[in-house]
Design a protein around this motif. Structure first.
Motif, mmCIF file in Angstrom:
data_model
loop_
_atom_site.group_PDB
_atom_site.id
_atom_site.type_symbol
_atom_site.label_atom_id
_atom_site.label_comp_id
_atom_site.label_asym_id
_atom_site.label_seq_id
_atom_site.Cartn_x
_atom_site.Cartn_y
_atom_site.Cartn_z
ATOM 1 N N ALA A 156 -10.591 46.770 -8.049
ATOM 2 C CA ALA A 156 -10.823 45.868 -6.922
ATOM 3 C C ALA A 156 -12.292 45.577 -7.043
ATOM 4 O O ALA A 156 -12.608 44.392 -6.710
ATOM 5 N N ALA A 157 -13.329 46.570 -7.535
ATOM 6 C CA ALA A 157 -14.723 46.256 -7.580
ATOM 7 C C ALA A 157 -14.753 45.222 -8.857
ATOM 8 O O ALA A 157 -15.689 44.234 -8.605
ATOM 9 N N ARG A 158 -14.003 45.369 -9.765
ATOM 10 C CA ARG A 158 -13.999 44.021 -10.906
ATOM 11 C C ARG A 158 -13.730 42.817 -10.139
ATOM 12 O O ARG A 158 -14.434 41.857 -10.630
ATOM 13 N N LYS A 159 -12.657 42.866 -9.275
ATOM 14 C CA LYS A 159 -12.193 41.622 -8.845
ATOM 15 C C LYS A 159 -13.213 41.021 -8.083
ATOM 16 O O LYS A 159 -13.601 39.802 -8.054
ATOM 17 N N VAL A 160 -13.844 41.764 -7.343
ATOM 18 C CA VAL A 160 -14.976 41.248 -6.164
ATOM 19 C C VAL A 160 -16.289 40.849 -6.977
ATOM 20 O O VAL A 160 -16.741 39.749 -6.900
ATOM 21 N N ASP A 161 -16.442 41.374 -8.068
ATOM 22 C CA ASP A 161 -17.454 41.325 -8.985
ATOM 23 C C ASP A 161 -17.378 39.926 -9.576
ATOM 24 O O ASP A 161 -18.074 38.972 -9.707
ATOM 25 N N GLU A 162 -15.995 39.774 -10.351
ATOM 26 C CA GLU A 162 -15.702 38.474 -10.842
ATOM 27 C C GLU A 162 -15.963 37.231 -9.801
ATOM 28 O O GLU A 162 -16.373 36.086 -10.171
ATOM 29 N N VAL A 163 -15.426 37.292 -8.552
ATOM 30 C CA VAL A 163 -15.824 36.301 -7.757
ATOM 31 C C VAL A 163 -17.499 35.895 -7.222
ATOM 32 O O VAL A 163 -17.723 34.745 -7.373
ATOM 33 N N LEU A 164 -17.857 37.128 -7.238
ATOM 34 C CA LEU A 164 -19.236 37.038 -7.139
ATOM 35 C C LEU A 164 -20.199 36.129 -8.232
ATOM 36 O O LEU A 164 -21.013 35.462 -8.094
ATOM 37 N N THR A 165 -19.681 36.767 -9.364
ATOM 38 C CA THR A 165 -20.432 35.984 -10.661
ATOM 39 C C THR A 165 -19.908 34.468 -11.039
ATOM 40 O O THR A 165 -20.893 34.005 -11.494
ATOM 41 N N SER A 166 -18.784 34.368 -10.563
ATOM 42 C CA SER A 166 -18.270 32.890 -10.839
ATOM 43 C C SER A 166 -18.969 31.928 -9.853
ATOM 44 O O SER A 166 -19.057 30.722 -10.021
ATOM 45 N N ARG A 167 -19.127 32.608 -8.696
ATOM 46 C CA ARG A 167 -19.975 31.682 -7.745
ATOM 47 C C ARG A 167 -21.472 31.411 -8.213
ATOM 48 O O ARG A 167 -21.883 30.340 -8.105
ATOM 49 N N ALA A 168 -21.973 32.389 -8.889
ATOM 50 C CA ALA A 168 -23.402 32.059 -9.471
ATOM 51 C C ALA A 168 -23.488 31.315 -10.493
ATOM 52 O O ALA A 168 -24.379 30.462 -10.754
ATOM 53 N N ALA A 169 -22.247 31.070 -11.184
ATOM 54 C CA ALA A 169 -22.421 30.254 -12.442
ATOM 55 C C ALA A 169 -22.475 28.581 -12.106
ATOM 56 O O ALA A 169 -22.098 28.238 -10.956
#
Length: 169
Positions: A156-169
């Motif tokens: 779940a943490a990985r999923k949330v982190d992917e969403v947050l990092t994809s937003r930054a890109a």
């Protein structure tokens, strides 16, 4: 409060208690307190090594709720993808607002706190109190995402982190 309203929670069910996040009802017991018989939900928060007893007739009143639906989880992820809204108010006022959102138990509000306090690697560093609020919100969000999806918290943490990092890109 009607009987049908208070019995919507069952043993072994995961629930969200606003001030503590996701917990599991392990039993419903009766205790005598000050001469009154009380029916209580016994909720355990495994991660915090804590047990909470909530009167069954007060559960809804204090904001205890069932886990969010997958639709609400998707809405929270959409919120995370959005642009951070940083208010220009004093930090103490903003911190108070973030704290209220975290303790509201509302998943979308918690996602807003995570979104607003998330820092990409190239951004300035967070203060200690900012970091504490961010981690508290992130933990609440990932625990509920994990409980709803049936995965462990790491996924779940990985999923949330992917969403947050994809937003930054």
């Amino acid at each position: 409060m009607t009987k049908s309203k208070k019995l919507e929670f069952r043993p072994n069910e995961y629930v969200v208690y606003p001030a503590h996040g996701v917990g599991q009802i392990i039993s419903i017991e009766e205790q005598e307190v000050a001469g009154f018989k009380l029916e209580l939900f016994v909720i355990t928060f495994e991660k915090d090594k804590m047990t909470l007893r909530v009167p069954t007739n007060k559960a809804v009143e204090v904001g205890m709720r069932s886990l969010s639906s997958p639709d609400v989880i998707e809405q929270a992820m959409k919120t995370l993808r959005g642009k951070a809204k940083v208010k220009r108010a004093m930090w103490s006022r903003r911190a108070q607002e973030y704290e209220q959102k975290i303790n509201s138990g509302d998943l979308i509000a918690i996602a807003e706190v995570v979104r607003d306090l998330h820092r990409a690697d190239d951004q300035r560093e967070q203060s200690y109190s900012e970091r504490q609020l961010y981690e508290a919100a992130l933990e609440r969000l990932t625990r509920e995402v994990a409980a709803v999806s049936g995965n462990d918290e790491v996924l779940a943490a990985r999923k949330v982190d992917e969403v947050l990092t994809s937003r930054a890109a």
